[in-house]
Design an enzyme around this catalytic site. Structure first.
Site, short mmCIF file in Angstrom:
data_model
loop_
_atom_site.label_atom_id
_atom_site.label_comp_id
_atom_site.label_asym_id
_atom_site.label_seq_id
_atom_site.Cartn_x
_atom_site.Cartn_y
_atom_site.Cartn_z
N ALA A 57 -7.95 -92.05 17.89
CA ALA A 57 -8.23 -93.09 18.89
C ALA A 57 -7.50 -94.38 18.55
O ALA A 57 -6.31 -94.36 18.23
CB ALA A 57 -9.73 -93.28 19.05
N CYS A 58 -8.20 -95.49 18.56
CA CYS A 58 -7.55 -96.81 18.38
C CYS A 58 -6.99 -97.01 16.97
O CYS A 58 -6.23 -97.95 16.76
CB CYS A 58 -8.52 -97.93 18.70
SG CYS A 58 -8.75 -98.10 20.45
N SER A 59 -7.40 -96.19 16.04
CA SER A 59 -6.89 -96.37 14.67
C SER A 59 -5.82 -95.35 14.32
O SER A 59 -5.44 -95.21 13.15
CB SER A 59 -8.05 -96.29 13.67
OG SER A 59 -8.88 -97.42 13.84
#
Ligand code: CO8
Length: 374
Positions: A156-158
């Site tokens: 995801a966002c990481s």
């Protein structure tokens, strides 16, 4: 001088199409009016809820977002469709995500003064890949003429920071001579343009970073990677349920539950302190104080989150030079946000200046890299 692991180049590819808050809100509100008119009896009976209207002023105040880029604008604002149109590509054509990835990767290679022969590992790390296999990374590797191997990663966002940690470790271990970490964030197919709580959040973009050993580095703007740190902590507050089993569970692939959805307030409250604590403990583990940081390349989800995190750490608001903002123009681009900030705001730093790249988001996941300009 001892050899170190360095980031020697970064590339940013931006789609040509963009959507302003006003365009997005006009489309959503027209759709909501149509929905409410069509369902007026059921709404009056209390069987279904009327769709509330969206507001550009709310979006900018709550998030700092003014516009977003989109890979394919066609269909996204059409109130009879409310999702972008992507042409089906044949198996022998380049996939959309590989095309985005290659555009960013070429820019990163040029910035690093490298070519395909200098790379032997390709990581495509992002929030979604458009198919399960063959890996997008292997497609990119083949198109760029890179010998070695590639694989996809989803965090995801990481995804970008976690991918960079894998790259740094591979260079450190000597198992790779040069790594391309690429983040083709094609988020728009998973955005629910019929949900006012989230229709404004995401944009499309691709970023890429070259990681190598300092001994091979020929770049004008390179950074020693002093340390990396990744953590995850399970949370259901940000979810996307669409997956390869959706076909056999007979769920509606268009239902709200299948697309990106979140409890934004909770995420805000829980993730800000986690990210602040993560950054502080990471810096301190390296004997670095928060005040020593020249630049914070923070995840770009919400301006208020970034202000809160930097204020918690610095005891004051970070200046725009310290913590650059790109989300006003790009919106939340999942894992690419902090890398866009890095790509646009790194070449003014002086040798010895220290900065931190930090991402945070679904999982929950938080990843950081402490960098020193060479
Ligand atoms: N227009 C007008 N009003 C609205 C709108 C709108 N568009 N949206 C919500 N409202 C209303 C709400 O319904 C609510 O009304 P009421 O008070 O009557 O219930 C009121 O405004 C306030 O709503 P919120 O409390 O939700 O507003 P917030 O101030 O919390 O702002 C945010 C909402 C901007 C979503 C904010 O909570 C936020 O940014 N939180 C952090 C979320 C975050 O960072 N999430 C990370 C997601 S990304 C990630 O991890 C990776 C996912 C992978 C990519 C996915 C690609 C698709």
């Amino acid at each position: 001088m001892n050899a170190s692991v360095v980031i020697s180049g970064v590339g940013l590819w931006t789609p040509i199409h963009s959507i302003t808050n006003e365009e997005l809100v006009d489309s959503y509100n027209a759709w909501a009016d149509q929905f409410n008119a069509k369902n007026s009896d059921a709404i009056a009976e209390g069987e279904i809820e009327a769709k509330p209207l969206s507001s550009a002023a709310f979006i900018e105040k709550a998030s700092g977002i003014k516009s977003r880029y989109i890979y394919s604008k066609e269909g996204a604002l059409d109130i009879n469709r409310m999702r972008p149109v992507l042409e089906v590509r044949r198996d022998d054509e380049l996939s959309d995500q590989a095309e985005m990835a290659i555009a960013a990767a070429k820019k990163a290679l040029t910035a690093a003064n490298k070519n395909a022969n200098d790379i032997d590992m390709v990581i495509v790390s992002c929030a979604y890949t458009q198919r399960s296999y063959p890996a997008i990374a292997i497609e990119v590797q083949s198109a760029l003429g890179i010998e070695g191997f590639g694989f996809d990663m989803l965090v995801a966002c990481s995804a970008a920071t976690f991918g960079l940690q894998r790259a740094v470790d591979a260079i450190k271990a000597g198992s790779s001579k040069g790594v391309l970490v690429i983040n083709p964030e094609l988020t728009s197919p998973q955005v629910n343009y019929m949900d006012r709580d989230s229709h404004f959040i995401f944009g499309d973009v691709a970023t890429a970073v070259v990681v190598e050993n300092s001994e091979t580095c020929q770049s004008a703007h390179s950074f020693d990677v002093l340390s990396t740190k990744c953590i995850t902590s399970y949370s259901n507050n940000i979810r996307s349920n669409f997956g390869y089993t959706t076909r056999v569970t007979d769920q509606d692939p268009y239902s709200d539950d299948m697309l990106f959805h979140q409890n934004g307030r909770k995420v805000f409250k829980e993730v800000c302190p986690m990210a602040a604590e993560h950054i502080e403990s990471h810096l301190n583990s390296q004997g670095i104080q928060v005040e020593d940081l020249k630049r914070w390349w923070l995840h770009q989800a919400n301006i208020n989150m970034n202000l809160l995190i930097s204020k918690r750490l610095l005891g004051r608001d970070a200046t725009i030079e310290e913590a650059p903002v790109v989300l006003d123009e790009y919106a939340n681009t999942a894992s690419a946000g902090s890398i866009i900030a890095f790509a646009k705001y790194h070449d003014d730093l002086s040798a010895g200046d220290i900065g931190v790249i930090c991402s945070f988001g679904a999982g929950y996941s938080i990843g950081s890299l402490i960098l020193r300009k060479r």
